[in-house]
Design a protein around this motif. Sequence first.
Motif, PDB file in Angstrom:
ATOM      1  N   HIS A  29       0.841  -1.201   0.000  1.00  0.00           N
ATOM      2  CA  HIS A  29       0.000   0.000   0.000  1.00  0.00           C
ATOM      3  C   HIS A  29       0.877   1.253   0.000  1.00  0.00           C
ATOM      4  O   HIS A  29       1.713   1.444   0.864  1.00  0.00           O
ATOM      5  N   THR A  31      -0.178   4.489   0.178  1.00  0.00           N
ATOM      6  CA  THR A  31      -0.627   5.641   0.956  1.00  0.00           C
ATOM      7  C   THR A  31      -0.947   5.240   2.390  1.00  0.00           C
ATOM      8  O   THR A  31      -1.585   4.204   2.622  1.00  0.00           O
ATOM      9  N   GLN A  50       2.257   9.563   0.875  1.00  0.00           N
ATOM     10  CA  GLN A  50       2.268   8.689  -0.293  1.00  0.00           C
ATOM     11  C   GLN A  50       3.710   8.241  -0.464  1.00  0.00           C
ATOM     12  O   GLN A  50       4.600   9.080  -0.682  1.00  0.00           O
ATOM     13  N   SER A  94      -4.359   2.524   5.558  1.00  0.00           N
ATOM     14  CA  SER A  94      -3.553   2.500   4.344  1.00  0.00           C
ATOM     15  C   SER A  94      -4.442   2.207   3.149  1.00  0.00           C
ATOM     16  O   SER A  94      -5.532   1.635   3.283  1.00  0.00           O
ATOM     17  N   SER A  95      -3.995   2.638   1.984  1.00  0.00           N
ATOM     18  CA  SER A  95      -4.695   2.336   0.744  1.00  0.00           C
ATOM     19  C   SER A  95      -3.680   2.032  -0.345  1.00  0.00           C
ATOM     20  O   SER A  95      -2.545   2.520  -0.306  1.00  0.00           O
ATOM     21  N   LEU A  96      -4.139   1.251  -1.332  1.00  0.00           N
ATOM     22  CA  LEU A  96      -3.236   0.827  -2.397  1.00  0.00           C
ATOM     23  C   LEU A  96      -2.732   2.033  -3.185  1.00  0.00           C
ATOM     24  O   LEU A  96      -1.549   2.175  -3.464  1.00  0.00           O
ATOM     25  N   TYR A 104      -8.153   3.240  -6.447  1.00  0.00           N
ATOM     26  CA  TYR A 104      -7.606   2.371  -5.410  1.00  0.00           C
ATOM     27  C   TYR A 104      -7.384   3.088  -4.088  1.00  0.00           C
ATOM     28  O   TYR A 104      -6.360   2.893  -3.436  1.00  0.00           O
ATOM     29  N   ASN A 105      -8.313   3.919  -3.674  1.00  0.00           N
ATOM     30  CA  ASN A 105      -8.122   4.622  -2.413  1.00  0.00           C
ATOM     31  C   ASN A 105      -9.053   4.148  -1.317  1.00  0.00           C
ATOM     32  O   ASN A 105      -9.308   4.860  -0.361  1.00  0.00           O
ATOM     33  N   GLN A 107      -9.773   2.737   1.992  1.00  0.00           N
ATOM     34  CA  GLN A 107      -8.904   2.771   3.154  1.00  0.00           C
ATOM     35  C   GLN A 107      -9.160   1.570   4.057  1.00  0.00           C
ATOM     36  O   GLN A 107     -10.302   1.255   4.376  1.00  0.00           O
TER      37      GLN A 107
END
Lengths: 118, 112
Positions: A29, A31, A50, A94-96, A104-105, A107
Motif C-alpha cells: 500500500h 498511501t 504517499q 492505508s490504501s493501495l 484504489y483509495n 482505506q
Amino acid sequence: EAGVAQSPRYKIIEKRQSVAFWCNPISGHATLYWYQQILGQGPKLLIQFQNNGVVDDSQLPKDRFSAERLKGVDSTLKIQPAKLEDSAVYLCASSLGGGGGGTYNEQFFGPGTRLTVL
Amino acid sequence: GQQVMQIPQYQHVQEGEDFTTYCNSSTTLSNIQWYKQRPGGHPVFLIQLVKSGEVKKQKRLTFQFGEAKKNSSLHITATQTTDVGTYFCAGWVKGGSYIPTFGRGTSLIVHP
C-alpha cells in the motif's frame, strides 16, 4: 492478507509527557493515513503520506505532533508534550493508491491506539 | 477548509424500520466513500461513489451520490440488529492532491 497493524493498543500518560505510536500498513500500500478520532466524532486526518512523502499535514499540530514514514513502509506518530485534549483514538489506515476518482483509495484501518492523557 | 456535514447524529429505529443518513459537502467532491464502525471497532469500508447521480446497492443498503457531487445518502431497508453502528461518509477533494474528510457520523441504534 494481513491487515494494518498498530501498537500499542492502549496508552495512559500524564500531561506534558511524550508518546509514540507505530503503524505497519498492508504490504504494497502506497498511501498511509493517520487520523485522530475523539469520542463521538468522525476521524480527523492528521497526516497523509504517499510512499515516504507527505501529501497533506495541514491539520497536524506541528508544535507538538510529528510523524514520519520510514522507507515508505512503517510509520510513527509522536506527541511531545501531550495535552489533556489529545485524549482520543489514533487510527492508522492505508490504501493501495492515493488518488480520488476511484483510483484504489479504499482505506483499510488498523485497530487504533486509545490514548488517555491525565 | 472543506467541511462535510452529516445528519442525523443519532437515529433510533425499531427492527424492520428503514434508516437514512445524509452527507453534505461545502465543496464539489471528486468521490465519496461510506464506512461503518461498530462500537469499539474501527471503520470498515462499505462502498465508493464516483459519478454524478450514481446509485449503488448492496443487499438492503442503497447509496446515492448527488448530481452536483456535493451530497450523498445511505439508506438501509428493513434494519436488523446487525446494522447497529456508526456510519461515516468520507468526501474526497482534489486540491494539490486528493484528501479525504470524514463526516461526524450517524449512530444507528436498532431496537429489537
